[in-house]
Design a protein around this motif. Sequence first.
Motif, PDB file in Angstrom:
ATOM      1  N   ILE A 121      17.316  -0.766 -27.603  1.00  0.00           N
ATOM      2  CA  ILE A 121      16.793  -1.980 -26.977  1.00  0.00           C
ATOM      3  C   ILE A 121      16.215  -2.907 -28.048  1.00  0.00           C
ATOM      4  O   ILE A 121      16.429  -4.123 -28.019  1.00  0.00           O
ATOM      5  CB  ILE A 121      15.747  -1.645 -25.892  1.00  0.00           C
ATOM      6  CG1 ILE A 121      16.420  -0.876 -24.746  1.00  0.00           C
ATOM      7  CG2 ILE A 121      15.053  -2.897 -25.383  1.00  0.00           C
ATOM      8  CD1 ILE A 121      17.547  -1.630 -24.042  1.00  0.00           C
ATOM      9  N   ARG A 122      15.497  -2.343 -29.003  1.00  0.00           N
ATOM     10  CA  ARG A 122      14.965  -3.161 -30.109  1.00  0.00           C
ATOM     11  C   ARG A 122      16.099  -3.854 -30.842  1.00  0.00           C
ATOM     12  O   ARG A 122      16.022  -5.044 -31.166  1.00  0.00           O
ATOM     13  CB  ARG A 122      14.142  -2.309 -31.076  1.00  0.00           C
ATOM     14  CG  ARG A 122      13.404  -3.171 -32.116  1.00  0.00           C
ATOM     15  CD  ARG A 122      12.936  -2.368 -33.307  1.00  0.00           C
ATOM     16  NE  ARG A 122      14.025  -1.834 -34.094  1.00  0.00           N
ATOM     17  CZ  ARG A 122      14.799  -2.544 -34.925  1.00  0.00           C
ATOM     18  NH1 ARG A 122      14.636  -3.833 -35.060  1.00  0.00           N
ATOM     19  NH2 ARG A 122      15.765  -1.971 -35.611  1.00  0.00           N
ATOM     20  N   GLU A 123      17.183  -3.133 -31.107  1.00  0.00           N
ATOM     21  CA  GLU A 123      18.337  -3.715 -31.804  1.00  0.00           C
ATOM     22  C   GLU A 123      18.947  -4.868 -31.005  1.00  0.00           C
ATOM     23  O   GLU A 123      19.337  -5.894 -31.579  1.00  0.00           O
ATOM     24  CB  GLU A 123      19.404  -2.648 -32.046  1.00  0.00           C
ATOM     25  CG  GLU A 123      19.003  -1.598 -33.057  1.00  0.00           C
ATOM     26  CD  GLU A 123      19.946  -0.393 -33.054  1.00  0.00           C
ATOM     27  OE1 GLU A 123      20.944  -0.382 -32.291  1.00  0.00           O
ATOM     28  OE2 GLU A 123      19.674   0.544 -33.824  1.00  0.00           O
ATOM     29  N   LEU A 124      19.052  -4.719 -29.694  1.00  0.00           N
ATOM     30  CA  LEU A 124      19.620  -5.780 -28.857  1.00  0.00           C
ATOM     31  C   LEU A 124      18.742  -7.035 -28.910  1.00  0.00           C
ATOM     32  O   LEU A 124      19.259  -8.156 -29.015  1.00  0.00           O
ATOM     33  CB  LEU A 124      19.783  -5.295 -27.416  1.00  0.00           C
ATOM     34  CG  LEU A 124      20.829  -4.205 -27.185  1.00  0.00           C
ATOM     35  CD1 LEU A 124      20.757  -3.694 -25.742  1.00  0.00           C
ATOM     36  CD2 LEU A 124      22.231  -4.701 -27.509  1.00  0.00           C
ATOM     37  N   HIS A 125      17.430  -6.863 -28.871  1.00  0.00           N
ATOM     38  CA  HIS A 125      16.536  -8.017 -28.955  1.00  0.00           C
ATOM     39  C   HIS A 125      16.604  -8.659 -30.337  1.00  0.00           C
ATOM     40  O   HIS A 125      16.576  -9.899 -30.445  1.00  0.00           O
ATOM     41  CB  HIS A 125      15.103  -7.622 -28.593  1.00  0.00           C
ATOM     42  CG  HIS A 125      14.916  -7.464 -27.130  1.00  0.00           C
ATOM     43  ND1 HIS A 125      14.755  -8.531 -26.275  1.00  0.00           N
ATOM     44  CD2 HIS A 125      14.896  -6.358 -26.344  1.00  0.00           C
ATOM     45  CE1 HIS A 125      14.642  -8.104 -25.043  1.00  0.00           C
ATOM     46  NE2 HIS A 125      14.716  -6.776 -25.053  1.00  0.00           N
ATOM     47  N   ALA A 126      16.706  -7.855 -31.370  1.00  0.00           N
ATOM     48  CA  ALA A 126      16.850  -8.412 -32.720  1.00  0.00           C
ATOM     49  C   ALA A 126      18.126  -9.239 -32.828  1.00  0.00           C
ATOM     50  O   ALA A 126      18.120 -10.340 -33.396  1.00  0.00           O
ATOM     51  CB  ALA A 126      16.841  -7.283 -33.753  1.00  0.00           C
ATOM     52  N   ARG A 127      19.209  -8.736 -32.272  1.00  0.00           N
ATOM     53  CA  ARG A 127      20.470  -9.498 -32.257  1.00  0.00           C
ATOM     54  C   ARG A 127      20.318 -10.807 -31.497  1.00  0.00           C
ATOM     55  O   ARG A 127      20.745 -11.860 -31.959  1.00  0.00           O
ATOM     56  CB  ARG A 127      21.588  -8.683 -31.628  1.00  0.00           C
ATOM     57  CG  ARG A 127      22.391  -7.856 -32.587  1.00  0.00           C
ATOM     58  CD  ARG A 127      23.579  -7.143 -31.956  1.00  0.00           C
ATOM     59  NE  ARG A 127      24.460  -8.013 -31.220  1.00  0.00           N
ATOM     60  CZ  ARG A 127      25.176  -7.633 -30.149  1.00  0.00           C
ATOM     61  NH1 ARG A 127      25.086  -6.409 -29.700  1.00  0.00           N
ATOM     62  NH2 ARG A 127      25.962  -8.475 -29.536  1.00  0.00           N
ATOM     63  N   PHE A 128      19.726 -10.748 -30.327  1.00  0.00           N
ATOM     64  CA  PHE A 128      19.566 -11.949 -29.505  1.00  0.00           C
ATOM     65  C   PHE A 128      18.761 -13.004 -30.246  1.00  0.00           C
ATOM     66  O   PHE A 128      19.162 -14.168 -30.322  1.00  0.00           O
ATOM     67  CB  PHE A 128      18.900 -11.620 -28.157  1.00  0.00           C
ATOM     68  CG  PHE A 128      18.661 -12.843 -27.327  1.00  0.00           C
ATOM     69  CD1 PHE A 128      19.701 -13.415 -26.602  1.00  0.00           C
ATOM     70  CD2 PHE A 128      17.412 -13.447 -27.285  1.00  0.00           C
ATOM     71  CE1 PHE A 128      19.499 -14.557 -25.841  1.00  0.00           C
ATOM     72  CE2 PHE A 128      17.195 -14.583 -26.519  1.00  0.00           C
ATOM     73  CZ  PHE A 128      18.252 -15.138 -25.805  1.00  0.00           C
ATOM     74  N   HIS A 129      17.637 -12.609 -30.806  1.00  0.00           N
ATOM     75  CA  HIS A 129      16.734 -13.578 -31.424  1.00  0.00           C
ATOM     76  C   HIS A 129      17.149 -13.997 -32.816  1.00  0.00           C
ATOM     77  O   HIS A 129      16.629 -14.980 -33.337  1.00  0.00           O
ATOM     78  CB  HIS A 129      15.299 -13.053 -31.402  1.00  0.00           C
ATOM     79  CG  HIS A 129      14.742 -13.007 -30.023  1.00  0.00           C
ATOM     80  ND1 HIS A 129      14.394 -14.143 -29.322  1.00  0.00           N
ATOM     81  CD2 HIS A 129      14.535 -11.983 -29.163  1.00  0.00           C
ATOM     82  CE1 HIS A 129      13.970 -13.823 -28.115  1.00  0.00           C
ATOM     83  NE2 HIS A 129      14.056 -12.515 -27.984  1.00  0.00           N
TER      84      HIS A 129
END
Length: 161
Positions: free
Chosen positions: A149-157
């Motif tokens: 989940i952290r990785e997905l948010h890092a990608r998004f932002h």
Amino acid sequence: MVVKDTELPYLRRCVELAAEALDAGDEPFGSVLVGGDGTVLGEDHNRVASGDHTRHPEFELARWSASHLTPEERAAATVYTSGEHCPMCAAAHAWVGLGRIVYVASSEQLASWLDELGVPAPPVRTLPVHDVAPGVVVDGPVPELAERIRELHARFHSGRV
């Protein structure tokens, strides 16, 4: 935190839904509504890219349950989600009388990750579910899935959608 191995498939699906949201250009959140008998009743992911920031999956599932389930069925249901409910979704969850919430990443974790990424604070204070809906049973986080989940948010932002 009391998350059983039998619940991990629902949580993994939440992570998949969060990735689907990201692939669609939206914020990476996903949720699954499961009846008391283990039947998946619904699932959704964030749809806020349209500009309507109330289009969270937890809110949509709460509204659906109010129209389609009896109060007893709602109370027996569990909402599995990639991230702990925001205050709006926690309130909707409590108002319609849904049962337990199980989340992968806590609101505290998300706030920390977003701070590390230099993302401005949201317009609504990040609060744990219990601060908004003290009667709701909540379990999480789930460390073995939180990093994804952290990785997905890092990608998004970072714009690497």
